[in-house]
Design a protein around this motif. Structure first.
Motif, PDB file in Angstrom:
ATOM      1  N   SER A   1       9.930  -2.937   1.189  1.00 26.89           N
ATOM      2  CA  SER A   1       9.241  -3.663   0.130  1.00 26.89           C
ATOM      3  C   SER A   1       8.393  -2.757  -0.750  1.00 26.89           C
ATOM      4  N   LEU A   2       8.148  -3.257  -1.962  1.00 30.22           N
ATOM      5  CA  LEU A   2       7.285  -2.574  -2.917  1.00 30.22           C
ATOM      6  C   LEU A   2       6.508  -3.621  -3.696  1.00 30.22           C
ATOM      7  N   TYR A   3       5.217  -3.375  -3.862  1.00 27.61           N
ATOM      8  CA  TYR A   3       4.376  -4.254  -4.679  1.00 27.61           C
ATOM      9  C   TYR A   3       3.762  -3.453  -5.811  1.00 27.61           C
ATOM     10  N   GLY A   4       3.869  -3.987  -7.014  1.00 27.32           N
ATOM     11  CA  GLY A   4       3.237  -3.372  -8.183  1.00 27.32           C
ATOM     12  C   GLY A   4       2.395  -4.400  -8.916  1.00 27.32           C
ATOM     13  N   GLN A   5       1.112  -4.161  -9.005  1.00 31.55           N
ATOM     14  CA  GLN A   5       0.203  -5.111  -9.651  1.00 31.55           C
ATOM     15  C   GLN A   5       0.422  -5.147 -11.158  1.00 31.55           C
ATOM     16  N   ASN A   6       0.427  -6.347 -11.717  1.00 30.36           N
ATOM     17  CA  ASN A   6       0.448  -6.427 -13.176  1.00 30.36           C
ATOM     18  C   ASN A   6      -0.543  -7.457 -13.717  1.00 30.36           C
TER      19      ASN A   6
ATOM     20  N   GLY B   1      -9.692 -19.452 -13.356  1.00 33.96           N
ATOM     21  CA  GLY B   1     -10.410 -18.560 -12.451  1.00 33.96           C
ATOM     22  C   GLY B   1      -9.912 -17.127 -12.441  1.00 33.96           C
ATOM     23  N   LYS B   2     -10.043 -16.499 -11.315  1.00 37.24           N
ATOM     24  CA  LYS B   2      -9.726 -15.082 -11.131  1.00 37.24           C
ATOM     25  C   LYS B   2      -8.437 -14.956 -10.326  1.00 37.24           C
ATOM     26  N   ALA B   3      -7.638 -13.931 -10.634  1.00 31.47           N
ATOM     27  CA  ALA B   3      -6.393 -13.737  -9.888  1.00 31.47           C
ATOM     28  C   ALA B   3      -5.953 -12.279  -9.920  1.00 31.47           C
ATOM     29  N   SER B   4      -5.322 -11.857  -8.841  1.00 34.64           N
ATOM     30  CA  SER B   4      -4.652 -10.560  -8.758  1.00 34.64           C
ATOM     31  C   SER B   4      -3.201 -10.836  -8.401  1.00 34.64           C
ATOM     32  N   SER B   5      -2.287 -10.354  -9.237  1.00 29.86           N
ATOM     33  CA  SER B   5      -0.888 -10.746  -9.092  1.00 29.86           C
ATOM     34  C   SER B   5       0.027  -9.592  -9.480  1.00 29.86           C
ATOM     35  N   GLY B   6       1.312  -9.711  -9.137  1.00 30.01           N
ATOM     36  CA  GLY B   6       2.213  -8.631  -9.503  1.00 30.01           C
ATOM     37  C   GLY B   6       3.675  -8.880  -9.210  1.00 30.01           C
ATOM     38  N   LEU B   7       4.406  -7.784  -9.102  1.00 34.88           N
ATOM     39  CA  LEU B   7       5.851  -7.756  -8.923  1.00 34.88           C
ATOM     40  C   LEU B   7       6.180  -7.271  -7.512  1.00 34.88           C
ATOM     41  N   VAL B   8       7.081  -7.967  -6.845  1.00 29.63           N
ATOM     42  CA  VAL B   8       7.522  -7.559  -5.507  1.00 29.63           C
ATOM     43  C   VAL B   8       9.019  -7.275  -5.550  1.00 29.63           C
ATOM     44  N   THR B   9       9.399  -6.117  -5.038  1.00 30.93           N
ATOM     45  CA  THR B   9      10.806  -5.740  -4.908  1.00 30.93           C
ATOM     46  C   THR B   9      11.115  -5.555  -3.427  1.00 30.93           C
ATOM     47  N   LEU B  10      12.151  -6.250  -2.958  1.00 25.24           N
ATOM     48  CA  LEU B  10      12.612  -6.099  -1.583  1.00 25.24           C
ATOM     49  C   LEU B  10      13.997  -5.455  -1.592  1.00 25.24           C
ATOM     50  N   SER B  11      14.259  -4.598  -0.606  1.00 26.39           N
ATOM     51  CA  SER B  11      15.528  -3.878  -0.563  1.00 26.39           C
ATOM     52  C   SER B  11      15.977  -3.663   0.873  1.00 26.39           C
ATOM     53  N   LYS B  12      17.264  -3.892   1.112  1.00 27.85           N
ATOM     54  CA  LYS B  12      17.845  -3.593   2.422  1.00 27.85           C
ATOM     55  C   LYS B  12      18.039  -2.091   2.594  1.00 27.85           C
ATOM     56  N   ALA B  13      18.045  -1.381   1.471  1.00 31.74           N
ATOM     57  CA  ALA B  13      18.201   0.072   1.500  1.00 31.74           C
ATOM     58  C   ALA B  13      16.844   0.737   1.301  1.00 31.74           C
ATOM     59  N   GLU B  14      16.739   1.979   1.705  1.00 32.13           N
ATOM     60  CA  GLU B  14      15.481   2.724   1.627  1.00 32.13           C
ATOM     61  C   GLU B  14      15.025   2.909   0.184  1.00 32.13           C
TER      62      GLU B  14
END
Length: 364
Positions: free
Chosen positions: A146-151, A166-179
């Motif tokens: 997995s990878l998380y990148g805040q946007n 209100g307030k929020a912290s959010s982003g993009l998540v990428t999941l991969s079966k490969a490295e």
């Protein structure tokens, strides 16, 4: 009597002026807080992927990619959003968010993608009732790297006044079966006026995945601006992504961009889905003629299948009545062969977006 009435009037005027002064101080103090707390992450930021396995992709093998804007787990079909002219700014409650996240995970497991790209994933937020959706995806889909990148990392937005988002912290998540061997986060251009407080800190992430022929698969995850009325901002965002795509392609790498483009991917969605022909800020046709040479947006039979990927949030979802469109998808380099592409019809059960998925092979 006149003197007494005059004193009373003066006293009332002083009270009104004092109230106005307090109001000005409160509003001024809040605006000062917004500007002082505003901050964007630096461009070209190295991210650290979380790898559970070291699998390598192979050429000529069939893989599947899925892209899903999960709407921070807050949009069941009954939901309408204030920025679209609807009623709400926050998820109904924490139970609703958890039910939606369970459905999103279930849908992912049903599709069994090799790569999954998610947008609008809250790490913490008033709008999503403080459910850590990044941790939720990693925990319930723990066979993936997995990878998380805040946007998005906003100050407290006191709007609408009856129920502030209100307030929020959010982003993009990428999941991969490969490295995922390495990753970076790139900032996208956004408006610099007051609208910057209401738009996300737009970004895209670039993940490098090794291929058995010693090339790399470049997995790009993005979510472009929706509500900006300045079309030049959207143009500049695409241009920056195109530059990275083209650079990686010229190195001989395989390039896939997945996400929510906030552009009509079909180009004629109003005709396909028989909805309003009025173009919103997030439904203008994707400028396919500006794609770098060697790239395409595969649409297959999406127009014939007539399954939208997104709905308007001005009202609760009503089939054949609510405005729908197709703004999610994939951009691929021509060394990737597409077998088919579909939108999974979830009837917007867990989000204001349906997931789109693609079966593909890497050419030798």
């Amino acid at each position: 009597m006149m003197a007494l009435g005059g004193k009373t009037m003066k006293k009332g005027l002083k009270i009104i002026l004092a109230c106005l002064l307090v109001l000005v101080l409160i509003v001024g103090g809040y605006l000062f807080y917004l500007f002082i707390s505003y901050d964007r992450l630096p461009d070209d930021l190295t991210l650290k992927p979380d790898n559970q396995n070291q699998t390598t992709l192979k050429t000529q093998k069939k893989y599947r990619a899925m892209s899903h804007n999960i709407g921070y787990g807050s949009y069941p079909p009954s939901y309408s959003f204030f920025m679209d002219g609807g009623d709400y700014s926050r998820a109904y409650n924490q139970e609703t968010v958890k039910e939606n996240m369970q459905g999103i995970v279930k849908t992912t497991k049903e599709l069994e993608p090799t790569l999954a790209f998610y947008q609008e994933v809250d790490q913490d937020g008033d709008r999503s009732q403080h459910v850590d959706e990044v941790a939720w995806l990693k925990t319930h889909l723990n066979s993936y790297n997995s990878l998380y990148g805040q946007n998005y990392d906003s100050a407290y937005l006191f709007y609408p006044f009856d129920q502030p988002i209100g307030k929020a912290s959010s982003g993009l998540v990428t999941l991969s079966k490969a490295e995922i061997t390495s990753s970076k986060r790139y900032s996208l251009p956004i408006e610099t006026n007051f609208n910057k407080f209401f738009d996300l800190d737009r970004a895209f992430t670039v993940s490098r995945i090794p291929v058995a022929n010693n090339r790399e698969f470049i997995a790009i995850n993005t979510h472009l601006s929706a509500f900006t009325k300045d079309r030049s901002i959207q143009t500049a965002q695409l241009k920056k992504i195109f530059t990275v795509m083209e650079s990686e392609y010229k190195k001989g790498n395989y390039v896939m961009v997945a996400g929510d483009y906030n552009h009509d991917v079909l180009g004629n969605s109003p005709d396909v889905f028989h909805t309003s022909k009025k173009r919103e800020t997030w439904t203008h046709p994707f400028p396919k003629d500006e794609l770098p040479e060697g790239f395409q947006i595969p649409v297959g039979n999406l127009a014939e299948e007539k399954i939208p990927s997104a709905r308007a949030l001005n009202e609760p979802y009503q089939k054949n009545k609510t405005m729908t469109t197709l703004i999610d998808g994939f951009i691929l380099s021509d060394n990737i062969t597409v077998d088919d592409v579909h939108v999974k019809n979830m009837a917007f059960r867990y989000s204001d977006h349906n997931p789109i998925y693609l079966d593909f092979r890497l050419n030798q």
